[in-house]
Design an enzyme around this catalytic site. Structure first.
Site, short mmCIF file in Angstrom:
data_model
loop_
_atom_site.label_atom_id
_atom_site.label_comp_id
_atom_site.label_asym_id
_atom_site.label_seq_id
_atom_site.Cartn_x
_atom_site.Cartn_y
_atom_site.Cartn_z
N GLY A 4 -5.58 -3.98 7.70
CA GLY A 4 -6.57 -2.90 7.75
C GLY A 4 -7.62 -3.06 8.82
N GLY A 37 -10.83 -1.87 3.32
CA GLY A 37 -9.86 -1.78 4.42
C GLY A 37 -9.82 -0.39 5.04
N ASP A 38 -8.76 -0.14 5.74
CA ASP A 38 -8.61 1.12 6.47
C ASP A 38 -8.21 2.29 5.57
OD1 ASP A 38 -6.11 -0.26 6.11
OD2 ASP A 38 -5.19 1.26 7.40
N THR A 42 -0.36 1.86 7.01
CA THR A 42 -0.30 0.63 6.23
C THR A 42 -0.20 -0.56 7.17
OG1 THR A 42 0.97 -0.65 4.63
CG2 THR A 42 2.23 0.93 5.95
N GLY A 43 -0.89 -1.62 6.81
CA GLY A 43 -0.86 -2.82 7.66
C GLY A 43 -2.18 -3.56 7.55
N ARG A 79 -14.76 -6.36 0.31
CA ARG A 79 -14.08 -5.95 1.55
C ARG A 79 -13.44 -4.57 1.37
NH1 ARG A 79 -8.48 -4.50 2.83
NH2 ARG A 79 -8.07 -5.09 4.98
N THR A 99 0.84 -1.19 0.00
CA THR A 99 0.00 0.00 0.00
C THR A 99 0.88 1.24 0.00
OG1 THR A 99 -1.84 -1.04 1.10
CG2 THR A 99 -1.54 1.28 1.58
N1 ASP Z 1 -4.03 -1.42 5.00
C1 ASP Z 1 -4.28 -2.07 3.72
C2 ASP Z 1 -5.62 -2.75 3.78
O1 ASP Z 1 -5.92 -3.38 4.77
C3 ASP Z 1 -3.23 -3.05 3.33
C4 ASP Z 1 -1.80 -2.55 3.37
O2 ASP Z 1 -1.50 -1.60 4.06
O3 ASP Z 1 -0.96 -3.11 2.66
O4 ASP Z 1 -6.33 -2.72 2.81
#
Ligand code: ASP
Length: 317
Positions: free
Chosen positions: A236, A212-213, A233-234, A210, A182
């Protein structure tokens, strides 16, 4: 002279030096440097933080090394669904998009929603229709097809597993030197305004539909001139439950914490307490920046008018 700063990330996860060839390391570093330069040129010549974060993220979306735009990962249906958000700290206007299939630069559609519509968040069909009306570039699915990412998905498709695309499942057998993430940027401009932008393909093998964050204001992206600009990032789901980006802002605004203290608290205490892995990049109104992560690595870069310029991939922070 008023301080100005730009920070960016290309995702956090299991990113180990032992798994990245010298060639791939240099490709990532060059891609981070190029995106940093794009945003820096805007800030350095007096441009806005908003322009800087949008253009920086566009550059990363166009680079297939990262999980956003062109390099978006595959969902459980073997398709792409992209999410993005942008926020202006000056007046806390925001724009967000989710479940995009064809938009080349989701961050620019998020900005168009912020500036050209009365809404904050559009998803799916309605967002794509708005993109067409605004003359925003779209692409056929083939543009977003990446062979490595496709194999990554094939390994997970018959399972219920989802995966951060830069973390490897035990089954993963793809080349270890290809990892993606991301993307996001946060900036303070010479006029004292903060802005943040984030864009993603989400997590490999995520369920169809779905979100995400990254596109949720306050979870993966937030900016307020009263505190900071932040992009996360992480995993989500954890960042959503932690309302991570806004929590960081609140710790500064209501508790009087410094950016560094607040960023550390969110990433190393509050997210860890609920099992959330990842990191964030953030800038405050004085131009200080923080780049914490609780994973092995995070693709990241920063530059500030104080003369600091930095590009990093692995830990420690
Ligand atoms: N945070 C992102 C999500 O959950 C994924 C990522 O940060 O790589 O969609």
């Amino acid at each position: 002279m008023s301080p100005y700063t730009l920070v960016l990330h290309g995702g956090a996860g299991t990113i180990l030096k032992s798994q990245l060839s010298a060639d791939m390391e240099s490709r990532y570093t060059q891609a981070l440097e190029k995106a940093l330069q794009t945003g820096w040129d805007i800030l350095h010549t007096g441009g806005s933080a908003l322009d800087a974060v949008e253009k920086t993220v566009r550059e990363l979306e166009d680079c297939p090394l990262f999980n956003a735009g062109r390099g978006a990962v595959f969902n459980a249906r073997g398709e792409h669904e992209m999410d993005a958000a942008i926020m202006d700290g000056k007046d806390r206007r925001a724009g967000a998009v989710a479940l995009l299939r064809n938009v080349r630069n989701p961050v620019s559609l998020a900005r168009a929603i912020m500036e050209q519509s009365p809404h904050v968040f559009l998803a799916g069909e309605g967002a794509e229709e708005f993109a067409r009306q605004q003359g925003i570039a779209t692409e056929e699915p083939a543009y977003f097809h990446d062979e490595f990412r496709y194999r990554q998905w094939l390994e997970l498709r018959d399972s219920d597993s989802v995966q951060l695309d830069h973390s490897r499942s035990e089954k993963a057998s793809g080349p270890a030197d290809q990892k993606f993430g991301t993307v996001g940027a946060a900036a303070l401009d010479q006029h004292g305004n903060l802005a943040a932008a984030t864009s993603t393909g989400g997590m490999t093998n995520k369920r169809f539909g779905r979100i995400g964050d990254s596109s949720l204001i306050g979870a993966g992206n937030y900016a307020s001139n009263r505190s900071c600009a932040v992009s996360c990032t992480g995993s989500g789901e954890f960042f959503i439950r932690a309302v991570a980006a806004y929590d960081l802002s609140c710790l500064m605004e209501y508790r009087g914490m410094s950016l560094e203290e607040a960023a550390r608290e969110v990433v190393h205490e509050r997210l860890v307490a609920i099992g959330g892995d990842g990191g964030l990049i953030a800038v405050d109104a004085l131009g200080n920046f923080a780049l914490p992560f609780n994973t092995e690595g995070m693709y990241r870069a920063a530059q500030s008018s104080s003369g600091r310029r930095f590009t990093g991939i692995y830990g420690p922070e």
